[in-house]
Design a protein around this motif. Structure first.
Motif, mmCIF file in Angstrom:
data_model
loop_
_atom_site.group_PDB
_atom_site.id
_atom_site.type_symbol
_atom_site.label_atom_id
_atom_site.label_comp_id
_atom_site.label_asym_id
_atom_site.label_seq_id
_atom_site.Cartn_x
_atom_site.Cartn_y
_atom_site.Cartn_z
ATOM 1 N N TRP A 177 -17.647 3.234 -8.410
ATOM 2 C CA TRP A 177 -16.740 2.095 -8.568
ATOM 3 C C TRP A 177 -15.293 2.515 -8.835
ATOM 4 O O TRP A 177 -14.355 1.848 -8.384
ATOM 5 N N ARG A 178 -15.070 3.599 -9.549
ATOM 6 C CA ARG A 178 -13.692 4.031 -9.813
ATOM 7 C C ARG A 178 -12.991 4.397 -8.510
ATOM 8 O O ARG A 178 -11.849 3.976 -8.255
ATOM 9 N N VAL A 179 -13.676 5.168 -7.688
ATOM 10 C CA VAL A 179 -13.105 5.555 -6.386
ATOM 11 C C VAL A 179 -12.948 4.334 -5.499
ATOM 12 O O VAL A 179 -11.956 4.196 -4.775
ATOM 13 N N THR A 180 -13.918 3.425 -5.558
ATOM 14 C CA THR A 180 -13.878 2.218 -4.727
ATOM 15 C C THR A 180 -12.635 1.382 -5.019
ATOM 16 O O THR A 180 -11.941 0.938 -4.094
ATOM 17 N N ILE A 181 -12.350 1.151 -6.288
ATOM 18 C CA ILE A 181 -11.179 0.334 -6.646
ATOM 19 C C ILE A 181 -9.891 0.979 -6.145
ATOM 20 O O ILE A 181 -9.040 0.324 -5.534
ATOM 21 N N VAL A 182 -9.756 2.270 -6.363
ATOM 22 C CA VAL A 182 -8.538 2.980 -5.954
ATOM 23 C C VAL A 182 -8.386 2.975 -4.428
ATOM 24 O O VAL A 182 -7.318 2.640 -3.888
ATOM 25 N N LEU A 183 -9.468 3.331 -3.722
ATOM 26 C CA LEU A 183 -9.367 3.482 -2.271
ATOM 27 C C LEU A 183 -9.317 2.132 -1.552
ATOM 28 O O LEU A 183 -8.700 2.029 -0.485
ATOM 29 N N ALA A 184 -9.960 1.101 -2.088
ATOM 30 C CA ALA A 184 -9.864 -0.227 -1.467
ATOM 31 C C ALA A 184 -8.425 -0.738 -1.526
ATOM 32 O O ALA A 184 -7.896 -1.257 -0.535
ATOM 33 N N VAL A 185 -7.791 -0.577 -2.684
ATOM 34 C CA VAL A 185 -6.377 -0.969 -2.814
ATOM 35 C C VAL A 185 -5.505 -0.116 -1.898
ATOM 36 O O VAL A 185 -4.600 -0.624 -1.213
ATOM 37 N N ALA A 186 -5.795 1.180 -1.849
ATOM 38 C CA ALA A 186 -5.014 2.084 -1.001
ATOM 39 C C ALA A 186 -5.147 1.705 0.474
ATOM 40 O O ALA A 186 -4.166 1.751 1.231
ATOM 41 N N ALA A 187 -6.357 1.314 0.893
ATOM 42 C CA ALA A 187 -6.577 0.922 2.285
ATOM 43 C C ALA A 187 -5.753 -0.307 2.652
ATOM 44 O O ALA A 187 -5.141 -0.378 3.726
ATOM 45 N N LEU A 188 -5.733 -1.290 1.738
ATOM 46 C CA LEU A 188 -4.964 -2.507 1.997
ATOM 47 C C LEU A 188 -3.459 -2.214 2.045
ATOM 48 O O LEU A 188 -2.733 -2.764 2.888
ATOM 49 N N LEU A 189 -2.978 -1.354 1.152
ATOM 50 C CA LEU A 189 -1.557 -0.994 1.153
ATOM 51 C C LEU A 189 -1.183 -0.200 2.402
ATOM 52 O O LEU A 189 -0.126 -0.419 2.994
ATOM 53 N N PHE A 190 -2.062 0.716 2.787
ATOM 54 C CA PHE A 190 -1.808 1.503 3.998
ATOM 55 C C PHE A 190 -1.715 0.602 5.220
ATOM 56 O O PHE A 190 -0.849 0.780 6.086
ATOM 57 N N TYR A 191 -2.590 -0.394 5.276
ATOM 58 C CA TYR A 191 -2.566 -1.363 6.372
ATOM 59 C C TYR A 191 -1.236 -2.115 6.386
ATOM 60 O O TYR A 191 -0.575 -2.225 7.433
ATOM 61 N N LYS A 192 -0.828 -2.606 5.236
ATOM 62 C CA LYS A 192 0.390 -3.413 5.155
ATOM 63 C C LYS A 192 1.623 -2.601 5.538
ATOM 64 O O LYS A 192 2.429 -3.023 6.386
ATOM 65 N N PHE A 193 1.788 -1.417 4.944
ATOM 66 C CA PHE A 193 2.989 -0.629 5.212
ATOM 67 C C PHE A 193 2.927 0.051 6.579
ATOM 68 O O PHE A 193 3.958 0.311 7.189
ATOM 69 N N GLY A 194 1.702 0.304 7.061
ATOM 70 C CA GLY A 194 1.559 0.881 8.388
ATOM 71 C C GLY A 194 2.043 -0.055 9.477
ATOM 72 O O GLY A 194 2.713 0.362 10.427
ATOM 73 N N ILE A 195 1.719 -1.339 9.338
ATOM 74 C CA ILE A 195 2.199 -2.326 10.308
ATOM 75 C C ILE A 195 3.716 -2.362 10.332
ATOM 76 O O ILE A 195 4.346 -2.353 11.403
ATOM 77 N N GLN A 196 4.326 -2.382 9.146
ATOM 78 C CA GLN A 196 5.784 -2.446 9.088
ATOM 79 C C GLN A 196 6.416 -1.204 9.697
ATOM 80 O O GLN A 196 7.443 -1.279 10.386
#
Length: 543
Positions: A177-196
């Motif tokens: 769960w610790r890795v899940t929380i960090v990487l799930a947030v990271a995935a969403l941020l990567f998606y957002k900034f990657g599009i831009q």
């Protein structure tokens, strides 16, 4: 190409990295997953012939789709302990053809579907033992899937739903769960900034479609204040559920019933069923989120088409399977494994029959009267009436034939089950799916490709021979009744030549203009003269 705009938009960043300037035809650019485009980039760098490039990419799409079959065989043997090799092979074929798209053109969904199967594979590994390594790998694949398709954000919530229920039911974690929380947030941020980052690279300084799932302004007030909108909302959901029946050759309803029975039955939530339940919850969560979201995002357009003479193209959304179809195939695999329990299977036969009759009956009575003359909703039903949706007139008969075929097929399944010939059900479903796939390859995507080719091939040959060093303008009008704009087709076929979209009379003396009329007065007044190409297309040049 088959869907010229969608396909070339997904190619554009790769084409720019390969040194091509396609900006002249990108006024209507819509975003498609940068993770998908990144995968295509090496092909654009290595293959300069557009025909060879396109055929190579189509083969790549077919490869992604076909890998489902051997993967299902492997998963069923390792995790679901299906020992009969023939059953595994037939199940793999059924799952690989239980798809919303045919691999005769290019689209991010082909890669996205394969990534979903990869996620299912990793989830099944994690059901054996929660692992830091496999949790990281899961979120790396999920993060990449999000960059391949904007609706991939659904995967984050589907994985979390599966993990939470798994821990509640089996008293042990599925994920770290610790890795899940960090990487799930990271995935969403990567998606957002990657599009831009991609939009900045392309020089897009205006709002771009497909960068997020948006709800039209006023949808909430429409839903709360206009009771008729509830009808539209219900019809979207009803149409989507019926598409699932059509895509699965009638297996969807018993599949849903047997898995829902397992999910809601405490007696079924045992350790031996944990793999089936994990895949079922993941798939159900993704499907529910997708259909629910689509019923809201498309509500205004469908309401307007039904009640205020709005754009009838919105009726596509009533049977638009593409968004949730990717999650249906893993669900079907889990159900096939659940069907092995004879007692469990027998218990869901009556509710399955009643549900199928209800869903398909309501679809015919309520929805078909609105869509019966619209070709954009007919593709799952057309093969059972021989309807070529871009050529033949669409009628109620096409939908009735499809519904009747599915009810008949489900009746045959029931008969085979009662006569102890259960082993023939999946082969029969596979044959029906293969037929539907092939029919639509020829008469849907294939027809569009042929029509596109007929519209532009002569003009492309003329430019290569006579005007390769001139400024090319193309009116971005559809190729006949089925296609998107031809300017995109010209640009892909002439990658080294910056094609411009024709919107006003060119100033360049050496300009040539391709359009579908020989009476363009603006061009004639400026000294341009048309020469016929083929099939109603003309090329204008100054004398």
């Amino acid at each position: 190409m088959s869907i010229s705009g969608d396909e070339i938009f997904s190619f554009w960043p790769a084409a720019k990295l390969a040194g091509y300037d396609w900006s002249g035809v990108m006024e209507g650019y819509r975003y498609y997953g940068f993770g998908y485009t990144a995968l295509l980039t090496p092909f654009f760098l290595l293959i300069r012939d557009p025909a060879v490039l396109y055929k190579t990419l189509v083969v790549l799409m077919a490869l992604f789709q076909s890998l489902t079959a051997p993967l299902v065989c492997y998963l069923m043997k390792r995790f679901f302990h299906v020992t009969n090799p023939l059953r595994r092979i037939i199940s793999g074929i059924v799952c690989s053809f239980c798809v919303a798209l045919r691999a005769v053109y290019t689209y991010p969904e082909f890669l996205y579907d394969f990534l979903i199967w990869s996620i299912v594979w990793i989830l099944l590994i994690l059901t054996e033992k929660a692992s830091l390594k496999w949790t990281i790998f899961l979120w790396v694949v999920t993060g990449y899937a999000i960059t391949v398709h904007s609706r991939g954000i659904t995967l984050v919530f589907a994985i979390l739903a599966a993990a939470v229920l798994y821990q509640i039911w089996f008293k042990k974690p599925l994920l770290d769960w610790r890795v899940t929380i960090v990487l799930a947030v990271a995935a969403l941020l990567f998606y957002k900034f990657g599009i831009q980052f991609v939009l900045n690279y392309l020089g897009m300084n205006r709002p771009v479609g497909n960068t997020s799932v948006t709800v039209k302004s006023g949808t909430l007030s429409l839903f709360l204040g206009e009771p008729k909108s509830w009808i539209s909302w219900f019809y979207i959901i009803l149409g989507q559920l019926n598409e699932g029946i059509m895509m699965s050759a009638g297996l969807a309803v018993p599949a849903v019933w047997i898995l829902m029975k397992m999910i809601f039955s405490k007696a079924e939530r045992i350790n031996e069923n944990r793999q089936i339940l994990c895949v079922a919850v993941f798939s159900f969560a993704a499907i529910i989120i997708t259909i629910g979201g689509q019923s809201i995002t498309e509500l205004s357009a469908v309401y307007e088409a039904m009640f205020t003479n709005g754009n009838r193209d919105a009726f596509r959304m009533v049977t638009y399977l593409r968004y949730y179809g990717a999650y249906a195939s893993p669900l079907l695999m889990a159900a096939i494994c659940a069907f092995q329990n004879k007692e469990r299977l027998q218990s869901i036969l009556v509710p399955s029959i009643v549900t199928s009759l209800l869903l398909q009956g309501l679809f015919v009575i309520l929805v078909v009267p609105y869509i019966n003359h619209f070709n954009g909703s007919v593709w799952s039903y057309a093969p059972f009436f021989g309807t070529r949706g871009f050529v033949d007139n669409i009628s109620t008969a096409a939908y009735l034939a499809g519904v009747f075929a599915m009810l008949l097929l489900q009746g045959v399944y029931l008969l085979l089950l009662k006569k102890n010939f259960k082993k023939w059900i999946l082969p029969l479903a596979a044959l029906v799916m293969i037929y539907v796939y092939g029919f639509n390859c020829i008469h849907h995507e294939g027809y569009r490709s042929r029509q596109n080719a007929q519209a532009v091939e002569e003009g492309i040959a003329y430019i290569k021979k006579n005007a390769a060093d001139r400024t090319i303008y193309v009116a971005n009008v559809p190729a006949g009744s089925a296609g998107q704009g031809v300017a995109w087709l010209y640009q892909f076929a002439l990658p080294d030549i910056p094609v411009q979209e024709y919107t006003s009379v060119p100033e360049e003396d050496n300009a040539v203009v391709i359009t579908n009329t020989d009476t363009d007065q603006n061009l004639l007044d400026q000294g341009f003269q048309p020469t016929a190409l083929n099939d109603g297309w003309f090329i204008y040049e100054r004398n």
